[in-house]
Design a protein around this motif. Sequence first.
Motif, PDB file in Angstrom:
ATOM      1  N   SER A  65      -2.945   0.618  -3.396  1.00 43.36           N
ATOM      2  CA  SER A  65      -2.933   1.009  -5.119  1.00 43.36           C
ATOM      3  C   SER A  65      -2.898  -0.130  -5.952  1.00 43.36           C
ATOM      4  N   THR A  66      -3.245   0.172  -7.021  1.00 46.67           N
ATOM      5  CA  THR A  66      -3.003  -1.105  -7.896  1.00 46.67           C
ATOM      6  C   THR A  66      -1.661  -0.576  -9.036  1.00 46.67           C
ATOM      7  N   LEU A 238      -1.134  -0.995   2.453  1.00 44.78           N
ATOM      8  CA  LEU A 238      -1.770  -2.341   2.410  1.00 44.78           C
ATOM      9  C   LEU A 238      -0.811  -3.417   1.651  1.00 44.78           C
ATOM     10  N   LYS A 239      -0.984  -4.800   1.948  1.00 43.56           N
ATOM     11  CA  LYS A 239      -0.427  -5.616   1.248  1.00 43.56           C
ATOM     12  C   LYS A 239      -1.572  -6.277   0.579  1.00 43.56           C
ATOM     13  N   SER A 260      -2.580  -3.890  -4.086  1.00 45.19           N
ATOM     14  CA  SER A 260      -3.286  -4.058  -2.652  1.00 45.19           C
ATOM     15  C   SER A 260      -4.738  -3.033  -2.401  1.00 45.19           C
ATOM     16  N   GLY A 261      -4.847  -2.170  -3.271  1.00 45.88           N
ATOM     17  CA  GLY A 261      -6.051  -1.601  -3.268  1.00 45.88           C
ATOM     18  C   GLY A 261      -7.384  -2.306  -3.263  1.00 45.88           C
ATOM     19  N   PRO A 262      -7.442  -3.383  -4.225  1.00 49.93           N
ATOM     20  CA  PRO A 262      -8.225  -4.451  -4.150  1.00 49.93           C
ATOM     21  C   PRO A 262      -8.523  -5.164  -2.975  1.00 49.93           C
ATOM     22  N   ALA A 263      -7.259  -5.503  -2.325  1.00 49.51           N
ATOM     23  CA  ALA A 263      -7.371  -6.394  -1.047  1.00 49.51           C
ATOM     24  C   ALA A 263      -7.977  -5.515   0.116  1.00 49.51           C
ATOM     25  N   GLY A 317       2.327 -15.897  -3.428  1.00 51.36           N
ATOM     26  CA  GLY A 317       2.063 -15.185  -2.191  1.00 51.36           C
ATOM     27  C   GLY A 317       0.649 -15.266  -1.735  1.00 51.36           C
ATOM     28  N   SER A 318       0.534 -15.228  -0.464  1.00 54.47           N
ATOM     29  CA  SER A 318      -0.897 -15.073   0.162  1.00 54.47           C
ATOM     30  C   SER A 318      -1.442 -13.990  -0.312  1.00 54.47           C
ATOM     31  N   MET A 319      -2.435 -14.208  -0.768  1.00 57.49           N
ATOM     32  CA  MET A 319      -3.472 -12.723  -1.478  1.00 57.49           C
ATOM     33  C   MET A 319      -4.771 -13.180  -1.543  1.00 57.49           C
TER      34      MET A 319
END
Length: 319
Positions: A65-66, A238-239, A260-263, A317-319
């Motif tokens: 989600s966002t 999701l992360k 996490s949604g866009p990821a 953070g890692s994204m």
Amino acid sequence: MILGIRIGIDIGGTFTDLVATNEDTGEVVSVKTHSTPSNPALGVMEALRESGVSPKDITYFVHGSTLGLNSLVEHKQENVGLICTKGFRDTLEIRRVWREKLFDTTWERPESLIPRKLRRGISERADWQGNVLIPLNEDEVSETVRYFKAQGVHSYAVSFLFSFLNPGHERRVRELILEQHPEAFISLSCEVLPEIREYERTSTTVLNAILKPIMFNYIGNLRQCLEEMGIKAPLRILKVNGGVVNAESILEKPVEAFASGPAGGVMGAAYFGLQMQVPNLITLDMGGTTTDVSVIQNYQPLFAMEKDIAWNIPVRGSM
């Protein structure tokens, strides 16, 4: 053998999207419904009902989600208090001293994440090697907790100098908070982002504290809805780095799933790029609130370690 149905759900500010894959037949079902901002879990339930999928057949349920990102960019947050080293309560205000527009005298930097009255410095100090120079003043901590409670604070961010080397003072503060405010949400910088750079660490910890009550309420409501529908598959989240974890992990560090949604979209695009033998891609994910862009190079998504929620207000953070 029936392998079951895998469900993927993405909640945006405007729409909630569901994709269901039958692992036995290969059939794919896609559903789009309106999001329900007052209780996003209701939008998930509506999507599940419209999909026609039998709840008992669901064996895998993953969710992105966002919700967190939208809450941050729309300033939908409840009172959060910051406890920091004495003399450093204005770190969130000073930031990196940069200006977005050097010669524009009308430019005003975005407001700090927390107003000054909800930022309190405590007598304590560790040096650059983690050695304690000034012991933690527990009386000051207790007084600060009483003050924050009176101000309506229920989520605390704790960020001391060099706590990534010596987390003892931060962990003791958590104990003291829980003695007086047992139902409080607490985010410690030594656990959220145990690394050097005080401002970025503090900013990320505060963002985590902002998101904790939001995600706690949402995930609690979603779990209840899924249980009422008879879905036994565990809830996976999701992360922002494209990985998947259980819900308990995100309840502790919701900042890891703020967008996490866009990821998930990026990971999906990388998969299709591999199938189509297109190694280099640019992805565009446009929602009702935010637009996200990513680059895939040689079949691999490119990663960043920092993103600004607003100008010079970073989350690391890692994204």
